[in-house]
Design a protein around this motif. Structure first.
Motif, mmCIF file in Angstrom:
data_model
loop_
_atom_site.group_PDB
_atom_site.id
_atom_site.type_symbol
_atom_site.label_atom_id
_atom_site.label_comp_id
_atom_site.label_asym_id
_atom_site.label_seq_id
_atom_site.Cartn_x
_atom_site.Cartn_y
_atom_site.Cartn_z
ATOM 1 N N ASP A 197 0.857 -1.181 0.000
ATOM 2 C CA ASP A 197 0.000 0.000 0.000
ATOM 3 C C ASP A 197 0.898 1.238 0.000
ATOM 4 O O ASP A 197 1.563 1.536 0.997
ATOM 5 C CB ASP A 197 -0.912 -0.004 1.224
ATOM 6 C CG ASP A 197 -1.889 1.173 1.238
ATOM 7 O OD1 ASP A 197 -1.807 2.022 0.328
ATOM 8 O OD2 ASP A 197 -2.719 1.242 2.158
ATOM 9 N N VAL A 198 0.931 1.966 -1.116
ATOM 10 C CA VAL A 198 1.827 3.124 -1.198
ATOM 11 C C VAL A 198 1.446 4.208 -0.209
ATOM 12 O O VAL A 198 2.298 4.965 0.279
ATOM 13 C CB VAL A 198 1.858 3.705 -2.636
ATOM 14 C CG1 VAL A 198 2.475 2.713 -3.605
ATOM 15 C CG2 VAL A 198 0.475 4.131 -3.105
ATOM 16 N N ALA A 199 0.157 4.285 0.150
ATOM 17 C CA ALA A 199 -0.286 5.328 1.083
ATOM 18 C C ALA A 199 0.161 5.028 2.502
ATOM 19 O O ALA A 199 0.351 5.948 3.313
ATOM 20 C CB ALA A 199 -1.804 5.471 1.021
ATOM 21 N N ALA A 200 0.344 3.764 2.822
ATOM 22 C CA ALA A 200 0.701 3.380 4.187
ATOM 23 C C ALA A 200 2.203 3.364 4.428
ATOM 24 O O ALA A 200 2.652 3.316 5.586
ATOM 25 C CB ALA A 200 0.110 2.010 4.504
ATOM 26 N N ALA A 201 3.010 3.385 3.380
ATOM 27 C CA ALA A 201 4.460 3.292 3.526
ATOM 28 C C ALA A 201 5.055 4.646 3.890
ATOM 29 O O ALA A 201 4.462 5.708 3.649
ATOM 30 C CB ALA A 201 5.080 2.783 2.229
ATOM 31 N N THR A 202 6.251 4.593 4.485
ATOM 32 C CA THR A 202 6.994 5.801 4.802
ATOM 33 C C THR A 202 8.039 6.014 3.718
ATOM 34 O O THR A 202 8.973 5.217 3.578
ATOM 35 C CB THR A 202 7.691 5.675 6.175
ATOM 36 O OG1 THR A 202 6.717 5.369 7.168
ATOM 37 C CG2 THR A 202 8.411 6.966 6.534
ATOM 38 N N TRP A 203 7.880 7.053 2.948
ATOM 39 C CA TRP A 203 8.719 7.256 1.769
ATOM 40 C C TRP A 203 9.757 8.344 2.007
ATOM 41 O O TRP A 203 9.469 9.373 2.624
ATOM 42 C CB TRP A 203 7.883 7.644 0.557
ATOM 43 C CG TRP A 203 6.952 6.566 0.100
ATOM 44 C CD1 TRP A 203 5.617 6.470 0.370
ATOM 45 C CD2 TRP A 203 7.288 5.423 -0.682
ATOM 46 N NE1 TRP A 203 5.088 5.338 -0.200
ATOM 47 C CE2 TRP A 203 6.099 4.668 -0.866
ATOM 48 C CE3 TRP A 203 8.472 4.954 -1.252
ATOM 49 C CZ2 TRP A 203 6.063 3.485 -1.587
ATOM 50 C CZ3 TRP A 203 8.437 3.783 -1.979
ATOM 51 C CH2 TRP A 203 7.256 3.056 -2.138
ATOM 52 N N THR A 204 10.944 8.099 1.512
ATOM 53 C CA THR A 204 12.013 9.099 1.538
ATOM 54 C C THR A 204 12.334 9.491 0.106
ATOM 55 O O THR A 204 12.614 8.630 -0.743
ATOM 56 C CB THR A 204 13.285 8.529 2.194
ATOM 57 O OG1 THR A 204 12.987 8.140 3.534
ATOM 58 C CG2 THR A 204 14.397 9.572 2.197
ATOM 59 N N ASP A 205 12.269 10.789 -0.185
ATOM 60 C CA ASP A 205 12.629 11.270 -1.521
ATOM 61 C C ASP A 205 14.137 11.248 -1.697
ATOM 62 O O ASP A 205 14.886 11.684 -0.812
ATOM 63 C CB ASP A 205 12.116 12.692 -1.739
ATOM 64 C CG ASP A 205 10.613 12.746 -1.931
ATOM 65 O OD1 ASP A 205 10.135 12.214 -2.933
ATOM 66 O OD2 ASP A 205 9.926 13.293 -1.053
ATOM 67 N N VAL A 206 14.585 10.721 -2.815
ATOM 68 C CA VAL A 206 16.014 10.753 -3.146
ATOM 69 C C VAL A 206 16.182 11.603 -4.402
ATOM 70 O O VAL A 206 15.375 11.535 -5.332
ATOM 71 C CB VAL A 206 16.580 9.338 -3.353
ATOM 72 C CG1 VAL A 206 16.597 8.589 -2.021
ATOM 73 C CG2 VAL A 206 15.797 8.549 -4.386
ATOM 74 N N ALA A 207 17.211 12.424 -4.417
ATOM 75 C CA ALA A 207 17.385 13.411 -5.486
ATOM 76 C C ALA A 207 17.989 12.785 -6.735
ATOM 77 O O ALA A 207 18.918 11.982 -6.659
ATOM 78 C CB ALA A 207 18.262 14.554 -5.002
ATOM 79 N N TYR A 208 17.458 13.157 -7.865
ATOM 80 C CA TYR A 208 18.037 12.775 -9.154
ATOM 81 C C TYR A 208 18.446 14.037 -9.899
ATOM 82 O O TYR A 208 18.125 15.162 -9.475
ATOM 83 C CB TYR A 208 17.040 11.948 -9.975
ATOM 84 C CG TYR A 208 15.781 12.682 -10.387
ATOM 85 C CD1 TYR A 208 15.685 13.340 -11.613
ATOM 86 C CD2 TYR A 208 14.662 12.720 -9.542
ATOM 87 C CE1 TYR A 208 14.539 14.010 -12.000
ATOM 88 C CE2 TYR A 208 13.499 13.375 -9.917
ATOM 89 C CZ TYR A 208 13.449 14.022 -11.142
ATOM 90 O OH TYR A 208 12.304 14.686 -11.515
ATOM 91 N N ASP A 209 19.136 13.888 -10.980
ATOM 92 C CA ASP A 209 19.624 15.028 -11.764
ATOM 93 C C ASP A 209 18.531 15.494 -12.715
ATOM 94 O O ASP A 209 18.275 14.863 -13.743
ATOM 95 C CB ASP A 209 20.883 14.626 -12.536
ATOM 96 C CG ASP A 209 21.471 15.788 -13.329
ATOM 97 O OD1 ASP A 209 20.978 16.920 -13.177
ATOM 98 O OD2 ASP A 209 22.430 15.554 -14.103
ATOM 99 N N ALA A 210 17.876 16.599 -12.373
ATOM 100 C CA ALA A 210 16.771 17.116 -13.182
ATOM 101 C C ALA A 210 17.226 18.171 -14.180
ATOM 102 O O ALA A 210 16.389 18.751 -14.881
ATOM 103 C CB ALA A 210 15.683 17.695 -12.270
ATOM 104 N N SER A 211 18.514 18.422 -14.259
ATOM 105 C CA SER A 211 18.996 19.441 -15.195
ATOM 106 C C SER A 211 18.955 18.906 -16.623
ATOM 107 O O SER A 211 19.260 17.744 -16.877
ATOM 108 C CB SER A 211 20.434 19.848 -14.834
ATOM 109 O OG SER A 211 21.305 18.743 -14.947
ATOM 110 N N GLY A 212 18.575 19.752 -17.520
ATOM 111 C CA GLY A 212 18.611 19.390 -18.935
ATOM 112 C C GLY A 212 17.536 18.426 -19.386
ATOM 113 O O GLY A 212 17.638 17.859 -20.477
ATOM 114 N N ILE A 213 16.505 18.192 -18.583
ATOM 115 C CA ILE A 213 15.428 17.319 -19.012
ATOM 116 C C ILE A 213 14.125 18.096 -19.026
ATOM 117 O O ILE A 213 14.006 19.151 -18.412
ATOM 118 C CB ILE A 213 15.284 16.073 -18.100
ATOM 119 C CG1 ILE A 213 14.898 16.503 -16.663
ATOM 120 C CG2 ILE A 213 16.557 15.262 -18.077
ATOM 121 C CD1 ILE A 213 14.589 15.312 -15.764
ATOM 122 N N GLY A 214 13.163 17.544 -19.764
ATOM 123 C CA GLY A 214 11.845 18.172 -19.777
ATOM 124 C C GLY A 214 11.338 18.555 -21.137
ATOM 125 O O GLY A 214 10.150 18.861 -21.282
#
Length: 816
Positions: A443-460
């Motif tokens: 259950d994704v709503a019940a889990a404790t999630w930690t955000d990990v950073a990715y390289d968002a430069s130059g995409i989109g």
């Protein structure tokens, strides 16, 4: 030449005219009842008003109360923004007029311009059963037979496409159509005899299960390729492979001198392939060892192998029985091949090209009208999007990995390939996130999630994949899952593509293999086609075939232009379908048809979804390319009777007094203005007036006064008459300063439309000595029967004469 287009003349009321200009116009101040002679042009919102009108709903129901046929037809008017027929317009427009002008007097006349359905071009019905087929290697083998081994068609073999379709399309019906994609080269391969053409080895990025000769090599961290296949000595029967590097030249080609001795022949088996090396020995695995064995005969154990694309140009070469993968690694100061279980080189690995069970999709919010956000795309990656039906829709969905055991990890790193497009300047991390949880149970709503950073430069804003690496050292000693999270809003729904997810130690040195297919040296150009992302089965060309009279023939019809979007086109776009055809195709057609004439039409065959059959859409050139409309503009005149009802005026196609404050729905387009800000002006007493005399000076101008669309589709003998007055020609001929023209193809630009000059009898016109109006005409319009036309009253002036011209009581009706 400068053009100033006026959609409405209402702005003219705000202009302050000079005294001599007003004097020349002889402007009066009488204003007649604005409810008489009103011109109405239906806007987009008006069709909804027609459909929602309570009286119209009663009318529609009364015409077919049992089946509700006309209730549905009325609803369609609001949705489609056009009437299906002139009859519908005559049924439903009176209530709309009544609602809009409730105080109109008996005798009031309304000229209503509206959209009416137009049948599409008849040839478009040819495309009703349209499919797609892309040639595969087996097709090329059947085409060439024993004469050559080419994986493309040449000028001499194009004629065999009907045979390919006959063998591949099961039970075709008359009229079935197929867009065929194939590889093509002008070069004819050798058919035997003459000099021997050497074989080379061309790198490929896709594998369609074709047996044959390959060089298998992995690229190490030193930039060199190391070939797989041979033990250290030909006499050895088992061990690891420790090869010297091999030279890979331009475009990923290994020369014959370097590659011939490193060839591995893939032989087809029930579950995969056998591998026969250059010493004619089969490569296999035995027991629990991670090394290789070789034998001159096919062994009964561990001799079947499979190749799976990783989506990044490399392949996982796996032993079927042992479930181990060939890896080049660096050990004991040398590069060496072994075959290892996944636990030896990674904590988690999934190329994400097909469903493996290592990831699961968990939807939190699905976009309205769709059953998914994420899917595995046909080109081999996970794809997420909530752009549905041409709209950005709100959504949230997770792609969650299976459990990743980092209990004994030291410096684990997560790597994956990411592409993100249509971000439209927004922040990437608001729409795509990478999260880690150690307490996830489904259950994704019940889990404790930690955000990990990715390289968002130059995409989109492109389809280019970026290499992502994320340090997971914070989670060593734990069992975790990784989640890729897609989010969208009604303002932005980008597309995300993912592949090649790997969790391993930071300094791990394990590399998968690349494939170099054996091809004749003169076929390298064709082999390069397979490096294109959207090239299908090596395809770079397309053709359109139709099944008729029991055979497949190339589609052709006189005066019909058909353009099939081919694989090269999709490769240039960086995608396998066209999501915004109204943006892409006008530019594309301009390049393909640089000398298009007004009215030219092209049927474009393309895919609007990755997994869908092609569709056809017609484009028309009117100065620029645009999708052909399924409606045309019509005009009907309604007159209010004493009992309050409205009647469509039969035999009257345009009847505008142009006085009393009504401009008649006429519009102005200025082609040239010098010294004045406008030429034509609507006047309550004298109709439309034109002059370019200002500050006691004659200025050079050209300005067109255009009628609304005039529907002559049911006319028999239409004719034009009007009243005109003019002065100040200064002895110059009328025909050089005042003209009447007719067009059947005017859209929005008088200079790109086709016009015919209406021959007039100048003896009927004013003598130019007074302001008295003269009735001119009637002039026959019989040559335009069956068409929708526009009339233009063209005013020109010069330094020698800038006359004043007044027009009113314009009538187009049936001759008696």
């Amino acid at each position: 030449m400068k053009k100033i287009l006026f959609i409405s003349t209402a702005l003219l009321a705000t202009l302050t005219a000079c005294e001599d200009y007003n004097d020349q116009f002889n402007i009066g101040s009488q204003i007649s009842d604005v409810k008489k002679g009103v011109a109405i042009k239906l806007e987009a919102s008006d069709y909804a008003a027609v459909a929602n009108n309570a009286t119209n709903k009663e009318v529609a129901l009364s015409k077919d109360p049992e089946n509700g046929t006309y209730v549905a037809a009325l609803e369609a008017i609001g949705k489609n923004r056009y009437f299906a027929s002139k009859t519908e317009a005559e049924w439903f427009l009176p209530a709309f007029i009544t609602e809009k002008y409730p105080q109109a007097d008996a005798g009031s006349r309304f000229s209503v311009s509206y959209n009416m359905y137009r049948e599409p071009s008849t040839y478009l019905f040819d495309f009703k059963n349209l499919k797609e087929y892309t040639l595969v290697n087996a097709d090329y083998r059947n085409v060439w037979g024993e004469t050559a081994t080419a994986t493309y068609l040449s000028p001499s073999t194009l004629k065999k496409l009907p045979e390919v379709l006959a063998a591949k399309i099961d039970k075709p019906a008359e009229g079935d159509m197929v867009a065929v994609n194939y590889a093509y080269s002008e070069f004819e391969p050798s058919a035997g005899g003459g000099s021997v053409i050497p074989m080379v080895y061309q790198q490929v990025t896709s594998f369609d299960g074709e047996a044959g000769n390959y060089v298998i090599a992995a690229k190490a961290d030193d930039g060199n390729y190391y070939p797989f296949g041979k033990l250290d000595k030909e006499s050895n029967n088992y061990g690891y492979m420790n090869p010297a590097p091999i030279t890979v030249g331009e475009n990923g080609v290994i020369a014959n001198a370097d590659g011939a001795e490193q060839v591995v022949t893939l032989g087809k088996t029930e579950k995969g392939f056998t591998l026969l090396n250059g010493w004619s020995k089969y490569i296999y695995m035995s027991g629990t060892y991670n090394s290789f064995n070789v034998s001159e005969t096919v062994p009964t154990e561990g001799a079947e192998w499979v190749l799976n694309s990783n989506g990044d140009g490399t392949f996982a070469l796996k032993n079927v029985e042992k479930d181990k993968t060939v890896k080049l690694t660096y050990i004991n100061d040398k590069y060496s091949y072994g075959c290892y279980p996944e636990s030896s080189y990674a904590y988690f690995s999934d190329p994400m090209t097909t469903e493996t069970g290592k990831f699961s999709i968990k939807d939190v919010t699905l976009p309205e009208g769709s059953t998914y956000v994420w899917k595995i795309d046909s080109y081999g990656y996970y794809k997420g999007s909530a752009y549905v039906g041409g709209k950005n829709l709100a959504s949230e969905s997770y792609v969650v990995s299976s459990e990743i055991d980092l209990s004994e990890a030291t410096a684990p790193v997560l790597s994956f390939n990411l592409a993100l497009n249509f971000l439209s300047g927004n922040k990437a991390t608001d729409f795509f996130q990478v999260k880690v949880a150690s307490d996830y149970t489904g259950d994704v709503a019940a889990a404790t999630w930690t955000d990990v950073a990715y390289d968002a430069s130059g995409i989109g804003s492109s389809w280019d994949f970026t290499d992502q690496r994320i340090d997971l050292s914070a989670f060593k000693g734990k069992k975790i899952v990784v989640a890729f999270v897609y989010k969208s809003t009604d303002a932005c729904a980008p597309t995300v593509e993912l592949k090649s997810t790997l969790v391993q130690e930071k300094d791990a040195k394990y590399w998968d293999v690349c494939l170099f297919k054996e091809v004749a040296e003169n076929e390298v150009e064709a082999a390069l086609l397979r490096m294109s992302r959207a090239s299908g089965a090596y395809a770079n060309s397309s053709a359109l075939y139709v099944y008729t009279d029991g055979a497949w023939v190339e589609y052709s019809k006189e005066d019909v232009n058909v353009l099939v979007a081919d694989p090269k086109f999709y490769a240039e776009l960086g995608t396998e379908y066209v999501s915004k055809p109204s943006v892409i195709f006008p530019v594309y057609l301009t390049q393909k048809f640089p000398y298009a004439a007004k009215g030219d039409q092209v049927a474009v065959v393309y895919k609007n979804a990755a997994d869908a059959d092609p569709i056809v859409e017609e484009y028309t050139f009117n100065g620029t390319w645009a999708v052909s409309t399924n409606y045309s503009t019509r005009t009907t005149i309604f007159e209010k009777a004493a009992d309050g009802s409205y009647t469509a005026q039969a035999g009257v196609y345009l009847d505008e007094a142009l006085t009393g404050g009504s401009d008649g729905g006429f519009t102005v387009q200025d082609v040239a203005l010098t010294g004045v800000s406008y030429v034509w002006k609507s006047d309550a007493s004298y109709g439309w007036k034109a002059s370019a005399f200002m500050n006691n000076t004659n200025y050079e101008t050209e300005s067109w006064l255009l009628t609304p669309a005039i529907d002559l589709s049911e006319a028999m003998a239409p004719q034009l008459s009007f009243e005109e007055a003019h002065r100040y020609l200064n002895g110059n001929p009328i025909s050089e300063y005042m003209m009447v023209k007719v067009s059947t193809d005017y859209v929005d630009n008088v200079e790109t439309a086709t016009w015919e000059t209406l021959e007039v009898d100048e003896t009927q016109w004013s003598d130019g000595q007074s302001w008295n109006f003269y009735k001119v005409g009637p002039y026959s319009l019989s040559s335009y029967v069956g068409q929708v036309v526009r009339l233009a009253f063209i005013y020109k002036s010069s330094s020698s004469a800038a006359p004043t011209w007044e027009i009113k009581n314009v009538l187009v009706n049936e001759a008696e």
